[in-house]
Design a protein around this motif. Structure first.
Motif, PDB file in Angstrom:
ATOM      1  N   UNK A  19      -1.323 -57.393   7.324  1.00 54.09           N
ATOM      2  CA  UNK A  19      -2.824 -57.415   6.888  1.00 54.09           C
ATOM      3  C   UNK A  19      -3.049 -56.180   5.966  1.00 54.09           C
ATOM      4  N   UNK A  20      -2.726 -55.141   6.353  1.00 56.64           N
ATOM      5  CA  UNK A  20      -3.137 -53.787   5.734  1.00 56.64           C
ATOM      6  C   UNK A  20      -2.277 -53.539   4.499  1.00 56.64           C
ATOM      7  N   UNK A  21      -1.062 -54.072   4.626  1.00 55.25           N
ATOM      8  CA  UNK A  21      -0.295 -53.715   3.370  1.00 55.25           C
ATOM      9  C   UNK A  21      -0.706 -54.768   2.168  1.00 55.25           C
ATOM     10  N   UNK A  22      -1.082 -56.147   2.834  1.00 58.84           N
ATOM     11  CA  UNK A  22      -1.710 -57.005   1.583  1.00 58.84           C
ATOM     12  C   UNK A  22      -3.008 -56.352   0.986  1.00 58.84           C
ATOM     13  N   UNK A  23      -3.982 -55.886   2.112  1.00 61.58           N
ATOM     14  CA  UNK A  23      -5.163 -55.132   1.544  1.00 61.58           C
ATOM     15  C   UNK A  23      -5.133 -54.063   0.727  1.00 61.58           C
ATOM     16  N   UNK A  24      -3.776 -53.194   0.805  1.00 65.30           N
ATOM     17  CA  UNK A  24      -3.707 -52.363   0.012  1.00 65.30           C
ATOM     18  C   UNK A  24      -3.198 -52.529  -1.471  1.00 65.30           C
ATOM     19  N   UNK A  45      -6.345 -55.924  13.477  1.00 68.34           N
ATOM     20  CA  UNK A  45      -7.192 -55.776  12.136  1.00 68.34           C
ATOM     21  C   UNK A  45      -8.375 -55.268  12.482  1.00 68.34           C
ATOM     22  N   UNK A  46      -9.009 -55.665  13.564  1.00 72.73           N
ATOM     23  CA  UNK A  46     -10.258 -55.053  13.666  1.00 72.73           C
ATOM     24  C   UNK A  46     -10.394 -53.516  14.053  1.00 72.73           C
ATOM     25  N   UNK A  47      -9.415 -52.850  14.352  1.00 80.67           N
ATOM     26  CA  UNK A  47      -9.061 -51.498  14.508  1.00 80.67           C
ATOM     27  C   UNK A  47      -8.714 -50.821  13.057  1.00 80.67           C
ATOM     28  N   UNK A  48      -7.522 -51.900  12.472  1.00 81.13           N
ATOM     29  CA  UNK A  48      -6.791 -51.352  11.659  1.00 81.13           C
ATOM     30  C   UNK A  48      -7.687 -51.340  10.090  1.00 81.13           C
ATOM     31  N   UNK A  49      -8.557 -52.160   9.834  1.00 81.73           N
ATOM     32  CA  UNK A  49      -8.993 -52.129   8.712  1.00 81.73           C
ATOM     33  C   UNK A  49      -9.970 -51.038   8.530  1.00 81.73           C
ATOM     34  N   UNK A  50     -10.781 -50.840   9.299  1.00 85.00           N
ATOM     35  CA  UNK A  50     -11.847 -49.627   9.261  1.00 85.00           C
ATOM     36  C   UNK A  50     -11.064 -48.299   9.153  1.00 85.00           C
ATOM     37  N   UNK A  51      -9.868 -48.090  10.013  1.00 87.17           N
ATOM     38  CA  UNK A  51      -9.185 -46.949  10.080  1.00 87.17           C
ATOM     39  C   UNK A  51      -8.503 -46.806   8.493  1.00 87.17           C
ATOM     40  N   UNK A  52      -8.151 -47.898   7.878  1.00 86.02           N
ATOM     41  CA  UNK A  52      -7.362 -47.856   6.655  1.00 86.02           C
ATOM     42  C   UNK A  52      -8.495 -47.450   5.603  1.00 86.02           C
ATOM     43  N   UNK A  53      -9.696 -48.110   5.797  1.00 84.94           N
ATOM     44  CA  UNK A  53     -10.729 -47.554   4.790  1.00 84.94           C
ATOM     45  C   UNK A  53     -11.196 -46.086   4.962  1.00 84.94           C
ATOM     46  N   UNK A  54     -11.126 -45.579   6.198  1.00 91.99           N
ATOM     47  CA  UNK A  54     -11.367 -44.175   6.322  1.00 91.99           C
ATOM     48  C   UNK A  54     -10.597 -43.245   5.945  1.00 91.99           C
ATOM     49  N   UNK A  55      -9.215 -43.830   5.890  1.00 94.63           N
ATOM     50  CA  UNK A  55      -8.078 -43.031   5.406  1.00 94.63           C
ATOM     51  C   UNK A  55      -7.946 -43.041   3.858  1.00 94.63           C
ATOM     52  N   UNK A  56      -8.472 -44.041   3.173  1.00 92.72           N
ATOM     53  CA  UNK A  56      -8.420 -44.231   1.684  1.00 92.72           C
ATOM     54  C   UNK A  56      -9.651 -43.849   0.833  1.00 92.72           C
ATOM     55  N   UNK A  57     -10.743 -43.892   1.818  1.00 88.45           N
ATOM     56  CA  UNK A  57     -12.019 -43.491   1.062  1.00 88.45           C
ATOM     57  C   UNK A  57     -12.715 -44.608   0.573  1.00 88.45           C
TER      58      UNK A  57
END
Length: 77
Positions: A19-24, A45-57
């Motif tokens: 899901x995160x690689x697809x989101x990217x 994804x409940x934890x992964x999506x917000x963490x990805x957003x924080x990492x990528x801005x």
């Protein structure tokens, strides 16, 4: 408040990290200011999506759950 996504991407049936690689990939194609709705049924994804957003801005707008599917909302910055 109802969020109106510009792009909807369905990543249901996949598990971490898909899901995160697809989101990217989707976010790379999105224009600045557009809202992406990611559909996923992986609880991780409940934890992964917000963490990805924080990492990528990118701006994490939140999520809702309907019938076992999580709808995540992210604004490209």
């Amino acid at each position: 408040m109802e969020i109106k996504p510009d792009i909807v991407h369905d990543a249901t049936g996949t598990y971490c990290p898909i899901p995160i690689t697809e989101l990217a990939k989707v976010m790379k194609k999105a224009e600045k200011g557009q809202i992406v709705e990611l559909l996923a049924d992986d609880e991780g994804a409940i934890q992964d999506v917000p963490a990805w957003c924080q990492t990528t801005g990118n701006e994490y707008l939140g999520y809702k759950e309907e019938d076992g599917v999580y709808h995540f909302y992210i604004r490209k910055v």
